[in-house]
Design an enzyme around this catalytic site. Structure first.
Site, PDB file in Angstrom:
ATOM      1  N   LYS A  34       0.995  -1.357   0.085  1.00 58.13           N
ATOM      2  CA  LYS A  34      -0.002  -0.175  -0.011  1.00 58.13           C
ATOM      3  C   LYS A  34       1.001   1.441   0.078  1.00 58.13           C
ATOM      4  CE  LYS A  34      -3.718   2.054   2.900  1.00 58.13           C
ATOM      5  NZ  LYS A  34      -4.449   1.970   4.066  1.00 58.13           N
ATOM      6  N   ILE A  60      -4.089  -4.806   1.176  1.00 57.11           N
ATOM      7  CA  ILE A  60      -4.489  -6.164   1.474  1.00 57.11           C
ATOM      8  C   ILE A  60      -6.123  -5.949   1.766  1.00 57.11           C
ATOM      9  CG2 ILE A  60      -2.093  -7.269   1.599  1.00 57.11           C
ATOM     10  CD1 ILE A  60      -2.900  -7.004   4.978  1.00 57.11           C
ATOM     11  N   PHE A  80       3.593 -10.182   4.697  1.00 60.91           N
ATOM     12  CA  PHE A  80       4.374  -9.244   5.580  1.00 60.91           C
ATOM     13  C   PHE A  80       3.736  -8.202   5.900  1.00 60.91           C
ATOM     14  CE2 PHE A  80       8.934 -11.138   5.404  1.00 60.91           C
ATOM     15  CZ  PHE A  80       8.745 -11.996   4.204  1.00 60.91           C
ATOM     16  N   ALA A  81       2.678  -7.786   5.229  1.00 59.16           N
ATOM     17  CA  ALA A  81       2.075  -6.254   5.214  1.00 59.16           C
ATOM     18  C   ALA A  81       1.440  -6.273   6.490  1.00 59.16           C
ATOM     19  CB  ALA A  81       1.018  -6.303   4.157  1.00 59.16           C
ATOM     20  N   THR A 124       4.929 -12.298  14.943  1.00 58.99           N
ATOM     21  CA  THR A 124       5.931 -11.802  15.838  1.00 58.99           C
ATOM     22  C   THR A 124       5.863 -12.581  17.209  1.00 58.99           C
ATOM     23  OG1 THR A 124       6.452  -9.866  17.216  1.00 58.99           O
ATOM     24  CG2 THR A 124       4.071 -10.063  16.203  1.00 58.99           C
ATOM     25  N   ASP A 125       7.035 -12.563  18.028  1.00 60.06           N
ATOM     26  CA  ASP A 125       6.834 -13.091  19.466  1.00 60.06           C
ATOM     27  C   ASP A 125       6.202 -12.399  20.263  1.00 60.06           C
ATOM     28  OD1 ASP A 125       8.753 -10.885  19.559  1.00 60.06           O
ATOM     29  OD2 ASP A 125      10.247 -11.878  20.606  1.00 60.06           O
ATOM     30  N   GLU A 126       5.754 -11.014  19.993  1.00 56.74           N
ATOM     31  CA  GLU A 126       4.926 -10.185  20.814  1.00 56.74           C
ATOM     32  C   GLU A 126       3.516 -10.660  20.872  1.00 56.74           C
ATOM     33  OE1 GLU A 126       5.649  -5.886  20.344  1.00 56.74           O
ATOM     34  OE2 GLU A 126       7.558  -6.196  19.173  1.00 56.74           O
ATOM     35  N   TYR A 148      -0.858  -3.338  18.938  1.00 58.79           N
ATOM     36  CA  TYR A 148      -0.251  -3.886  18.037  1.00 58.79           C
ATOM     37  C   TYR A 148      -0.080  -5.544  18.081  1.00 58.79           C
ATOM     38  CZ  TYR A 148       3.886  -5.827  15.468  1.00 58.79           C
ATOM     39  OH  TYR A 148       4.695  -6.689  14.711  1.00 58.79           O
ATOM     40  N   LYS A 152      -1.919  -8.649  15.785  1.00 56.26           N
ATOM     41  CA  LYS A 152      -1.276  -9.595  15.312  1.00 56.26           C
ATOM     42  C   LYS A 152      -1.469 -10.993  15.861  1.00 56.26           C
ATOM     43  CE  LYS A 152       1.906  -9.534  12.750  1.00 56.26           C
ATOM     44  NZ  LYS A 152       2.234  -9.479  11.455  1.00 56.26           N
ATOM     45  N   LYS A 187      12.068   2.879  14.914  1.00 58.93           N
ATOM     46  CA  LYS A 187      12.330   1.568  15.855  1.00 58.93           C
ATOM     47  C   LYS A 187      13.457   2.024  16.616  1.00 58.93           C
ATOM     48  CE  LYS A 187       8.430  -0.499  14.323  1.00 58.93           C
ATOM     49  NZ  LYS A 187       8.669  -1.499  13.019  1.00 58.93           N
ATOM     50  N   PRO A 203      16.128   8.775  23.279  1.00 59.77           N
ATOM     51  CA  PRO A 203      15.094   8.776  24.352  1.00 59.77           C
ATOM     52  C   PRO A 203      14.891   7.095  24.705  1.00 59.77           C
ATOM     53  CG  PRO A 203      13.911   8.863  21.890  1.00 59.77           C
ATOM     54  CD  PRO A 203      15.451   8.699  21.989  1.00 59.77           C
ATOM     55  N   ASP A 270       7.745   6.089  30.528  1.00 60.94           N
ATOM     56  CA  ASP A 270       7.967   4.621  30.065  1.00 60.94           C
ATOM     57  C   ASP A 270       6.614   4.615  29.050  1.00 60.94           C
ATOM     58  OD1 ASP A 270       8.644   2.108  29.679  1.00 60.94           O
ATOM     59  OD2 ASP A 270       8.223   1.474  31.646  1.00 60.94           O
TER      60      ASP A 270
HETATM   61  P1  NAD Z   1       7.254  -2.249   7.838  1.00 64.20           P
HETATM   62  O1  NAD Z   1       6.314  -1.603   9.062  1.00 64.20           O
HETATM   63  O2  NAD Z   1       8.681  -1.818   7.915  1.00 64.20           O
HETATM   64  O3  NAD Z   1       6.740  -2.490   6.705  1.00 64.20           O
HETATM   65  C1  NAD Z   1       5.211  -2.851   6.592  1.00 64.20           C
HETATM   66  C2  NAD Z   1       4.807  -2.722   5.155  1.00 64.20           C
HETATM   67  O4  NAD Z   1       3.466  -3.332   5.007  1.00 64.20           O
HETATM   68  C3  NAD Z   1       4.961  -1.411   4.438  1.00 64.20           C
HETATM   69  O5  NAD Z   1       5.580  -1.603   3.182  1.00 64.20           O
HETATM   70  C4  NAD Z   1       3.636  -1.014   4.252  1.00 64.20           C
HETATM   71  O6  NAD Z   1       3.456   0.008   3.253  1.00 64.20           O
HETATM   72  C5  NAD Z   1       3.063  -2.243   4.001  1.00 64.20           C
HETATM   73  N1  NAD Z   1       1.508  -1.880   4.503  1.00 64.20           N
HETATM   74  C6  NAD Z   1       0.918  -1.639   5.578  1.00 64.20           C
HETATM   75  N2  NAD Z   1      -0.355  -1.890   5.511  1.00 64.20           N
HETATM   76  C7  NAD Z   1      -0.656  -2.165   4.388  1.00 64.20           C
HETATM   77  C8  NAD Z   1      -1.856  -2.607   3.673  1.00 64.20           C
HETATM   78  N3  NAD Z   1      -3.047  -2.222   4.124  1.00 64.20           N
HETATM   79  N4  NAD Z   1      -1.889  -3.107   2.598  1.00 64.20           N
HETATM   80  C9  NAD Z   1      -0.667  -3.575   1.678  1.00 64.20           C
HETATM   81  N5  NAD Z   1       0.487  -3.179   2.375  1.00 64.20           N
HETATM   82  C10 NAD Z   1       0.456  -2.642   3.557  1.00 64.20           C
HETATM   83  O7  NAD Z   1       7.373  -3.574   8.873  1.00 64.20           O
HETATM   84  P2  NAD Z   1       8.477  -4.822   9.163  1.00 64.20           P
HETATM   85  O8  NAD Z   1       9.301  -4.370  10.123  1.00 64.20           O
HETATM   86  O9  NAD Z   1       9.071  -5.054   7.568  1.00 64.20           O
HETATM   87  O10 NAD Z   1       7.771  -6.222   9.584  1.00 64.20           O
HETATM   88  C11 NAD Z   1       7.125  -7.042   8.392  1.00 64.20           C
HETATM   89  C12 NAD Z   1       6.133  -8.022   9.156  1.00 64.20           C
HETATM   90  O11 NAD Z   1       6.882  -8.677  10.164  1.00 64.20           O
HETATM   91  C13 NAD Z   1       4.798  -7.398   9.925  1.00 64.20           C
HETATM   92  O12 NAD Z   1       3.944  -8.332   9.655  1.00 64.20           O
HETATM   93  C14 NAD Z   1       5.438  -7.446  11.232  1.00 64.20           C
HETATM   94  O13 NAD Z   1       4.479  -7.594  12.398  1.00 64.20           O
HETATM   95  C15 NAD Z   1       6.498  -8.726  11.425  1.00 64.20           C
HETATM   96  N6  NAD Z   1       7.425  -8.622  12.297  1.00 64.20           N
HETATM   97  C16 NAD Z   1       8.304  -7.576  12.432  1.00 64.20           C
HETATM   98  C17 NAD Z   1       9.324  -7.585  13.288  1.00 64.20           C
HETATM   99  C18 NAD Z   1      10.447  -6.427  13.521  1.00 64.20           C
HETATM  100  O14 NAD Z   1      11.140  -6.575  14.310  1.00 64.20           O
HETATM  101  N7  NAD Z   1      10.439  -5.521  12.481  1.00 64.20           N
HETATM  102  C19 NAD Z   1       9.494  -8.668  14.288  1.00 64.20           C
HETATM  103  C20 NAD Z   1       8.714  -9.637  14.135  1.00 64.20           C
HETATM  104  C21 NAD Z   1       7.663  -9.839  13.083  1.00 64.20           C
HETATM  105  P1  TYD Z   2      10.739  -0.871  19.119  1.00 57.40           P
HETATM  106  O1  TYD Z   2      11.717  -0.758  18.238  1.00 57.40           O
HETATM  107  O2  TYD Z   2       9.618  -0.015  19.217  1.00 57.40           O
HETATM  108  O3  TYD Z   2      10.125  -2.686  19.169  1.00 57.40           O
HETATM  109  P2  TYD Z   2       9.216  -3.337  19.961  1.00 57.40           P
HETATM  110  O4  TYD Z   2       8.542  -2.452  20.999  1.00 57.40           O
HETATM  111  O5  TYD Z   2       8.258  -4.093  18.808  1.00 57.40           O
HETATM  112  O6  TYD Z   2      10.020  -4.169  20.778  1.00 57.40           O
HETATM  113  O7  TYD Z   2      11.201  -0.984  20.703  1.00 57.40           O
HETATM  114  C1  TYD Z   2      12.417  -1.893  21.230  1.00 57.40           C
HETATM  115  C2  TYD Z   2      12.423  -1.467  22.707  1.00 57.40           C
HETATM  116  O8  TYD Z   2      13.036  -0.312  22.781  1.00 57.40           O
HETATM  117  C3  TYD Z   2      11.217  -1.406  23.508  1.00 57.40           C
HETATM  118  O9  TYD Z   2      11.556  -2.025  24.740  1.00 57.40           O
HETATM  119  C4  TYD Z   2      10.908   0.077  23.606  1.00 57.40           C
HETATM  120  C5  TYD Z   2      12.145   0.590  23.483  1.00 57.40           C
HETATM  121  N1  TYD Z   2      12.425   1.886  22.885  1.00 57.40           N
HETATM  122  C6  TYD Z   2      13.023   3.242  23.621  1.00 57.40           C
HETATM  123  O10 TYD Z   2      13.336   2.780  25.012  1.00 57.40           O
HETATM  124  N2  TYD Z   2      13.131   4.267  23.140  1.00 57.40           N
HETATM  125  C7  TYD Z   2      12.508   4.634  21.795  1.00 57.40           C
HETATM  126  O11 TYD Z   2      12.416   5.444  21.188  1.00 57.40           O
HETATM  127  C8  TYD Z   2      11.945   3.290  21.161  1.00 57.40           C
HETATM  128  C9  TYD Z   2      11.437   3.457  19.652  1.00 57.40           C
HETATM  129  C10 TYD Z   2      11.886   2.076  21.841  1.00 57.40           C
END
Ligand code: NAD
Ligand code: TYD
Length: 332
Positions: A34, A60, A80-81, A124-126, A148, A152, A187, A203, A270
C-alpha cells in the site's frame, strides 16, 4: 516458484525479496504494498528493473485486487503487510485492527477461494506477551499486551481457524525483534543510530532494563525461506537470533560505536503496557535444520555502518521529504 509477497516495500519484506531473487534464479515475485508511511520503494531500487520482480500498489484489505492477484495462482502467498509500530498502535489502534486482522482475513479468503498451496503469515514473538523467566515456545499461550500485538495475535488466530476449518494450507513464523538495513527510523536501533549521527540525544523509555531478543534481518529472511521450503503445513515456527539484550545494552553498544558518551542518553516516560522481556525458543526450527548465521556484534557493526553510509535514505524519511514525494506520485 511464483510468490505473492505483501508488504514487500517495508523493512523485512524488502530484505526478503532481495534474498529470494538472489538465491533462486528461477523464482518470480509480485510485491503488493500500500506504501503507507513505512513502505518505501527506494528499499528496492536495486531490483526494481529485475524482470522477475513486479510491483503493485494496493491494500491487502482490497478484496477485488487481492482476488485478482491470487486468482493468478501464485505458488505461495507470504503476508508481511502490517502496521508494525507499538507506539503508533497506542495512539491509533484502528489502523492496526484494519490491516493486521481484516487485511489478513481478506488474503485468507482469497487463498481459500483459489486454493493457494502455501500461505505464510509473518508474525511476531510479541503475540506471546512478556516473560520474566524462561522462553516462549510455539505452544505458549497468546497474551498480547499492546494493540499492535493484539492485532497480530488476532491475525494468527484467524490463520489457524482457516487452516482448521477450511484446510487452507497455512504456516506461521514468529520472529523476535529484527534489526538491519532499511529499518524505518522510528524503531529503537535505527532511531538511536540516526539520532546520534545527527548529534541528537536518544530517548530511553523508563529504566531501559527491558529485554528484547534480537535477530539480524537476513537471518529472519533465511528462516522464513526455510519454512517456505521445509515447514509442515499447519505449523508455527519461532525464529530468533538467540541474543537477549536490555535496551540500555543496545544503547551503549551504539554510543560506543559512534564515539558518544552516556550524556546522550535521555530517560523519558515509559511506554504504557511496556513488555518487560521477550525471549524465544527456536528449537523447533533448529530441529528441522535451520540455523541463524550472523554473529550479533558483527551484524550490529554492519548495521551501524549501513546507516552511516546511507544518510540520504534516512534523512529523507526523518525530514518528511519522502512522504511529500509519495503524495505527489501516488496521492495520499
Ligand atoms: P514495516 O512497517 O517496515 O513494513 C510494513 C509494510 O507493509 C510497508 O511497506 C507498508 O507500506 C505495508 N503495508 C501496511 N499496510 C498495508 C496494507 N493495508 N496493504 C498493503 N501493504 C501494507 O514492517 P516490518 O518491520 O518489515 O515487518 C514486516 C512483518 O514482520 C510485519 O507483519 C510485522 O508484524 C512482522 N515482524 C516484524 C518484526 C520487526 O522487528 N520489525 C519482528 C517480528 C515480526
Ligand atoms: P521497538 O523498536 O519499538 O520494538 P518493539 O516495541 O516492537 O519491541 O522498541 C524496542 C524496545 O526499545 C522497546 O522495549 C521500547 C524501547 N524503545 C525506547 O526505549 N526508546 C525508543 O525511542 C523506542 C522507539 C523504543
Amino acid at each position: 516458484m511464483n510468490l505473492l509477497i505483501t508488504g514487500g516495500a517495508g523493512f523485512i519484506g524488502s530484505n526478503f525479496i532481495r534474498h529470494i531473487l538472489n538465491k533462486y534464479p528461477g523464482y518470480k515475485i509480485i510485491n503488493l504494498d500500500k506504501l503507507t508511511y513505512a513502505g518505501n520503494l527506494s528499499n528496492l531500487r536495486d531490483i526494481e528493473n529485475n524482470p522477475r520482480y513486479g510491483f503493485v500498489r494496493g491494500d491487502i484489505c482490497d478484496r477485488k485486487l487481492v482476488n485478482f492477484l491470487v486468482s493468478k495462482r501464485p505458488d505461495a502467498i507470504l503476508n508481511f503487510a502490517a502496521e508494525t509500530h507499538v507506539d503508533r498502535s497506542i495512539l491509533a489502534p484502528q489502523d492496526f485492527i484494519k490491516t493486521d486482522i481484516l487485511g489478513t482475513h481478506t488474503l485468507l479468503e482469497a487463498a481459500k477461494k483459489y486454493r493457494t498451496d502455501i500461505f505464510i503469515q509473518i508474525s511476531t514473538d510479541e503475540v506471546y506477551g512478556s516473560i520474566l523467566n524462561g522462553s516462549f515456545v510455539e505452544e505458549s499461550p497468546l497474551r498480547p499486551n499492546s494493540p499492535y500485538s493484539a492485532s497480530k495475535a488476532g491475525a494468527d488466530l484467524m490463520v489457524r481457524a482457516y487452516q482448521k476449518t477450511f484446510a487452507v494450507p497455512t504456516l506461521i513464523t514468529r520472529s523476535s525483534n529484527n534489526f538491519g538495513p532499511f529499518q524505518y527510523p522510528e524503531k529503537l536501533i535505527p532511531l538511536f543510530i540516526t539520532n546520534l549521527l545527527e548529534d541528537k540525544k536518544v530517548p530511553v523509555y523508563g529504566d531501559g532494563e527491558q529485554v528484547r531478543d534480537w535477530v539480524y534481518v537476513l537471518d529472519n529472511c533465511s528462516g522464513i525461506d526455510y519454512v517456505l521450503h521445509n515447514g509442515q503445513i499447519g505449523e508455527i515456527y519461532n525464529i530468533s537470533g538467540n541474543t537477549e539484550k536490555t535496551n540500555l545494552d543496545i544503547t551503549k553498544i551504539i554510543l560506543t560505536h559512534l564515539g558518544k558518551n552516556e550524556s546522550y542518553i535521555e530517560y523519558v516516560k515509559d511506554r504504557p503496557g511496556h513488555d518487560r522481556r521477550y525471549s524465544l525458543s527456536f528449537d523447533k526450527l533448529y530441529n528441522l535444520g535451520w540455523r541463524p548465521r550472523y554473529d550479533f556484534s558483527e551484524a550490529m557493526v554492519k548495521t551501524i555502518q549501513w546507516y552511516k553510509e546511507n544518510p540520504d535514505w534516512w534523512q529523507k524519511i526523518k525530514s518528511g521529504e519522502y512522504l511529500e514525494y509519495y503524495r505527489e506520485q501516488y496521492g495520499k
